[in-house]
Write a protein that holds these residues in place. Sequence first.
Motif, PDB file in Angstrom:
ATOM      1  N   PRO A 102       0.793  -1.232   0.000  1.00 51.39           N
ATOM      2  CA  PRO A 102       0.000   0.000   0.000  1.00 51.39           C
ATOM      3  C   PRO A 102       0.827   1.286   0.000  1.00 51.39           C
ATOM      4  CG  PRO A 102       0.117  -0.858   2.217  1.00 51.39           C
ATOM      5  CD  PRO A 102       0.815  -1.863   1.347  1.00 51.39           C
ATOM      6  N   ASP A 103       2.138   1.182   0.274  1.00 53.79           N
ATOM      7  CA  ASP A 103       2.952   2.378   0.434  1.00 53.79           C
ATOM      8  C   ASP A 103       4.113   2.389  -0.541  1.00 53.79           C
ATOM      9  OD1 ASP A 103       1.344   3.242   2.580  1.00 53.79           O
ATOM     10  OD2 ASP A 103       2.475   2.007   3.997  1.00 53.79           O
ATOM     11  N   LEU A 104       4.787   3.511  -0.589  1.00 52.83           N
ATOM     12  CA  LEU A 104       5.889   3.689  -1.527  1.00 52.83           C
ATOM     13  C   LEU A 104       6.972   2.646  -1.318  1.00 52.83           C
ATOM     14  CD1 LEU A 104       7.340   7.142  -2.471  1.00 52.83           C
ATOM     15  CD2 LEU A 104       8.889   5.280  -1.934  1.00 52.83           C
ATOM     16  N   ASP A 105       7.221   2.277  -0.053  1.00 56.01           N
ATOM     17  CA  ASP A 105       8.285   1.321   0.239  1.00 56.01           C
ATOM     18  C   ASP A 105       7.766  -0.097   0.436  1.00 56.01           C
ATOM     19  OD1 ASP A 105       6.985   1.876   2.589  1.00 56.01           O
ATOM     20  OD2 ASP A 105       8.794   2.241   3.770  1.00 56.01           O
ATOM     21  N   SER A 106       6.520  -0.364   0.041  1.00 61.49           N
ATOM     22  CA  SER A 106       5.943  -1.701   0.168  1.00 61.49           C
ATOM     23  C   SER A 106       6.370  -2.592  -1.000  1.00 61.49           C
ATOM     24  CB  SER A 106       4.411  -1.614   0.187  1.00 61.49           C
ATOM     25  OG  SER A 106       3.955  -0.896   1.303  1.00 61.49           O
ATOM     26  N   PRO A 107       6.221  -3.908  -0.870  1.00 64.89           N
ATOM     27  CA  PRO A 107       6.448  -4.790  -2.015  1.00 64.89           C
ATOM     28  C   PRO A 107       5.574  -4.389  -3.201  1.00 64.89           C
ATOM     29  CG  PRO A 107       6.333  -6.073  -0.002  1.00 64.89           C
ATOM     30  CD  PRO A 107       5.946  -4.672   0.364  1.00 64.89           C
ATOM     31  N   SER A 108       6.086  -4.623  -4.380  1.00 64.72           N
ATOM     32  CA  SER A 108       5.417  -4.156  -5.592  1.00 64.72           C
ATOM     33  C   SER A 108       4.282  -5.076  -6.003  1.00 64.72           C
ATOM     34  CB  SER A 108       6.431  -4.066  -6.736  1.00 64.72           C
ATOM     35  OG  SER A 108       6.968  -5.355  -7.015  1.00 64.72           O
ATOM     36  N   VAL A 109       3.307  -4.478  -6.691  1.00 62.26           N
ATOM     37  CA  VAL A 109       2.288  -5.240  -7.401  1.00 62.26           C
ATOM     38  C   VAL A 109       2.582  -5.215  -8.897  1.00 62.26           C
ATOM     39  CG1 VAL A 109       0.715  -3.258  -7.542  1.00 62.26           C
ATOM     40  CG2 VAL A 109      -0.193  -5.564  -7.746  1.00 62.26           C
ATOM     41  N   PHE A 110       3.249  -4.158  -9.370  1.00 64.29           N
ATOM     42  CA  PHE A 110       3.753  -4.074 -10.739  1.00 64.29           C
ATOM     43  C   PHE A 110       5.257  -3.800 -10.656  1.00 64.29           C
ATOM     44  CE2 PHE A 110      -0.597  -2.026 -11.423  1.00 64.29           C
ATOM     45  CZ  PHE A 110      -1.205  -3.229 -11.777  1.00 64.29           C
ATOM     46  N   ALA A 111       6.063  -4.629 -11.314  1.00 63.81           N
ATOM     47  CA  ALA A 111       7.518  -4.457 -11.284  1.00 63.81           C
ATOM     48  C   ALA A 111       8.161  -4.864 -12.603  1.00 63.81           C
ATOM     49  CB  ALA A 111       8.131  -5.245 -10.135  1.00 63.81           C
ATOM     50  N   ALA A 112       7.455  -4.608 -13.715  1.00 61.32           N
ATOM     51  CA  ALA A 112       8.004  -4.960 -15.022  1.00 61.32           C
ATOM     52  C   ALA A 112       9.289  -4.217 -15.324  1.00 61.32           C
ATOM     53  CB  ALA A 112       6.972  -4.686 -16.114  1.00 61.32           C
ATOM     54  N   VAL A 113       9.516  -3.078 -14.683  1.00 59.38           N
ATOM     55  CA  VAL A 113      10.759  -2.346 -14.898  1.00 59.38           C
ATOM     56  C   VAL A 113      11.962  -3.179 -14.463  1.00 59.38           C
ATOM     57  CG1 VAL A 113      10.723  -1.162 -12.647  1.00 59.38           C
ATOM     58  CG2 VAL A 113      11.902  -0.101 -14.579  1.00 59.38           C
ATOM     59  N   LEU A 114      11.757  -4.094 -13.498  1.00 58.13           N
ATOM     60  CA  LEU A 114      12.842  -4.948 -13.024  1.00 58.13           C
ATOM     61  C   LEU A 114      12.801  -6.346 -13.619  1.00 58.13           C
ATOM     62  CD1 LEU A 114      12.921  -3.994  -9.224  1.00 58.13           C
ATOM     63  CD2 LEU A 114      14.491  -3.264 -11.035  1.00 58.13           C
ATOM     64  N   ASP A 115      11.636  -6.761 -14.097  1.00 57.38           N
ATOM     65  CA  ASP A 115      11.526  -8.091 -14.694  1.00 57.38           C
ATOM     66  C   ASP A 115      10.261  -8.127 -15.547  1.00 57.38           C
ATOM     67  OD1 ASP A 115      11.120 -10.851 -15.260  1.00 57.38           O
ATOM     68  OD2 ASP A 115      12.344 -11.368 -13.520  1.00 57.38           O
ATOM     69  N   PRO A 116      10.373  -7.920 -16.860  1.00 53.25           N
ATOM     70  CA  PRO A 116       9.182  -7.868 -17.716  1.00 53.25           C
ATOM     71  C   PRO A 116       8.357  -9.145 -17.691  1.00 53.25           C
ATOM     72  CG  PRO A 116      11.097  -6.984 -18.862  1.00 53.25           C
ATOM     73  CD  PRO A 116      11.606  -7.603 -17.602  1.00 53.25           C
ATOM     74  N   ALA A 117       8.989 -10.284 -17.491  1.00 52.47           N
ATOM     75  CA  ALA A 117       8.252 -11.554 -17.536  1.00 52.47           C
ATOM     76  C   ALA A 117       7.530 -11.840 -16.234  1.00 52.47           C
ATOM     77  CB  ALA A 117       9.221 -12.698 -17.871  1.00 52.47           C
ATOM     78  N   ARG A 118       8.154 -11.520 -15.098  1.00 51.39           N
ATOM     79  CA  ARG A 118       7.596 -11.924 -13.808  1.00 51.39           C
ATOM     80  C   ARG A 118       7.112 -10.767 -12.948  1.00 51.39           C
ATOM     81  NH1 ARG A 118      12.443 -15.548 -11.571  1.00 51.39           N
ATOM     82  NH2 ARG A 118      13.618 -13.997 -12.772  1.00 51.39           N
ATOM     83  N   GLY A 119       7.435  -9.540 -13.321  1.00 53.93           N
ATOM     84  CA  GLY A 119       7.176  -8.424 -12.424  1.00 53.93           C
ATOM     85  C   GLY A 119       5.750  -7.933 -12.393  1.00 53.93           C
ATOM     86  N   GLY A 120       5.012  -8.054 -13.508  1.00 57.54           N
ATOM     87  CA  GLY A 120       3.651  -7.548 -13.585  1.00 57.54           C
ATOM     88  C   GLY A 120       3.594  -6.123 -14.094  1.00 57.54           C
ATOM     89  N   ARG A 121       2.459  -5.797 -14.745  1.00 57.47           N
ATOM     90  CA  ARG A 121       2.290  -4.448 -15.300  1.00 57.47           C
ATOM     91  C   ARG A 121       0.809  -4.185 -15.537  1.00 57.47           C
ATOM     92  NH1 ARG A 121       5.031  -6.482 -19.966  1.00 57.47           N
ATOM     93  NH2 ARG A 121       6.632  -4.911 -19.649  1.00 57.47           N
ATOM     94  N   PHE A 122       0.509  -2.928 -15.882  1.00 56.18           N
ATOM     95  CA  PHE A 122      -0.840  -2.520 -16.302  1.00 56.18           C
ATOM     96  C   PHE A 122      -0.647  -1.766 -17.612  1.00 56.18           C
ATOM     97  CE2 PHE A 122      -4.781   0.210 -14.942  1.00 56.18           C
ATOM     98  CZ  PHE A 122      -5.437  -0.169 -16.102  1.00 56.18           C
ATOM     99  N   LEU A 123      -0.979  -2.422 -18.712  1.00 54.43           N
ATOM    100  CA  LEU A 123      -0.746  -1.875 -20.043  1.00 54.43           C
ATOM    101  C   LEU A 123      -2.030  -1.311 -20.618  1.00 54.43           C
ATOM    102  CD1 LEU A 123       1.175  -1.607 -22.536  1.00 54.43           C
ATOM    103  CD2 LEU A 123       0.321  -3.853 -23.253  1.00 54.43           C
ATOM    104  N   ALA A 124      -1.941  -0.150 -21.256  1.00 53.60           N
ATOM    105  CA  ALA A 124      -3.050   0.420 -22.030  1.00 53.60           C
ATOM    106  C   ALA A 124      -2.440   1.148 -23.219  1.00 53.60           C
ATOM    107  CB  ALA A 124      -3.883   1.378 -21.182  1.00 53.60           C
TER     108      ALA A 124
END
Length: 604
Positions: A39-61
């Motif tokens: 929920p916070d800036l320093d929390s674990p990510s829900v989207f992290a494609a910047v660090l791993d496009p395959a496993r990190g997750g993203r929201f594309l539009a």
Amino acid sequence: MTEFRSGSHVALRDYAVIGDGRSAALVAADGSVDWLGVPDLDSPSVFAAVLDPARGGRFLAEPEEPFTVARRYLPGTNVLETTFTTARGSVRVVDALTLEGGDDGTLTPMRELQRRVEGVSGTVPLRWSVQPRFGYGARRPRIARRAGVPVATAGGDALAVCAWDAGEPRCADHEITGRVELTRGDRALLALPFAHKEPLVLPARPDCDARMRHTLAAWHDWTRGRAYDGMWPDAVLRSALALKLLIFAPSGAIAAAVTSSLPEHLGGERNWDYRYSWVRDSAFTVDALLRTGCTAEARAYLWWLMHATQLTHPRLRVLYRLDGGGDAPERALPLEGYRGSRPVRVGNAAGAQLQLDTYGELLQTAWLHAGAAGRPDADLARRLAEIADFVCGAWRHPDSGIWEVRSAPRHFTHSKMMCWVALDRAVDLAERGLIPDRGAARWRLVRDQVRGFVESRCFSSRHRSYMRSAGGSELDAAVLLGLLYGYADDGDPRVRATVDTVGRELRRGPFVDRYSGEDGLSGTEGAFLACSFWLVACLARVGRLDEAVALMDDLVALANDVGLYSEEIDPDTGAFLGNLPQGLTHLALISAACTVTEAAREGR
């Protein structure tokens, strides 16, 4: 079509940032949200494609057809507008992490990411995809529908995908997708409410619309309160807005950046977690906030800093968590890393280092605040005096220095200069009756001893400069802070000679390296942008105003298309390196702009 992704990664220069005072997201120029902690800036990510496009997750539009991109922040806000143009038409996407507002009793989401799409011309088919990967990509979610709305859950985390006029959401394995065709005047809305260990709120569209209106109004209100009428006003305002995104509203702490492990050297090990608040940055932070009229933020930050440091008083940790905690254990994540840069770290082992400069920055911060706000309370005054007492005994130790090198500790010149600043500011505060003066005589004596050490062991007549460390032959741009923090007068021949030498030996065009020599790590790094802005301020202070203005013009032009800076730039390619947006870079920009403006008005 403009190609943004090379090997699945976007150039760091192509990222913008949005935030709500609690968390922040990176939005790529191709329409992908590639980083967001919840929920916070320093929390674990829900989207992290910047660090791993395959496993990190993203929201594309993005449009389904080849497109070009134009981006801007809506004036006076941190709300991002991206216009995609195809051969058949164009669409506009407006992205925001919305702010809570209003007292109508409506239950609001813990966090909410809104993406508003509007047809501008012609017909544009647009596809979207939400790929949540909670816990830095470690937890793929379970996806189901609640009241017809797709919801992704993993442990205590959840997000919903609320879509209006954006096509029917389809739930696939660990992904929610959709497609819509927009013509001129069509409006679609995608809203992602988040929850962490609390109920997930599914908003109605009118509530989303009201929060967006409130978000825009709140940013406009904040911007109108900024007090700066000098040179480079657009760059200063954008830097102030970027810093506002780094302020963690619940505590008043200011993060160094919103990201972790973006590399200073592509493919190398210089990958650090910057989602902490560094004491090192405190003096620049308060100075920049006060100079831009952010007195409430400056006061909140100082109080947070003093509460955080209470846990280890009189010793200071190098950095603190945004909630004020001092522990930041470092570990590596099983992610690919940005363009193969590993290890991917969270936490920061530098927190346990000894950095003597932090004591000078803390006393300078308190001194600046006292000049603006008056007498500190009795407890704060006592603690500042005790910190000065501590410096009297600690200054003789070698340390890891401002740059947090992972080689053996040294007697770094900048650290000794900042010990002098700590004691000088304590003496001044005591003479004005703002802190107890029981130790002032000792502070004066030790202050003189520190200066004697610096002048006899840290200045090289052969190099005509203060050096990186006592008796050394390497240079360090950090010694420029000796002038900026008042270690020596503007007219001091040694200061002027140091400005000349740093500019000649560490500068390449507008770029200034941090230092010469080894630091205990493999690989090289880019030019550290804050150092270039420090040089601007020093040139102005020593009366070389034309050079300062010319260098500042060059540096302002180095921002990306939405006015943001990373930590470093590769001088050969212009590529951004390191975490972003980098708070210290934007702080140094504001300080340099104000210093040049003041020098110009004084006719230097």
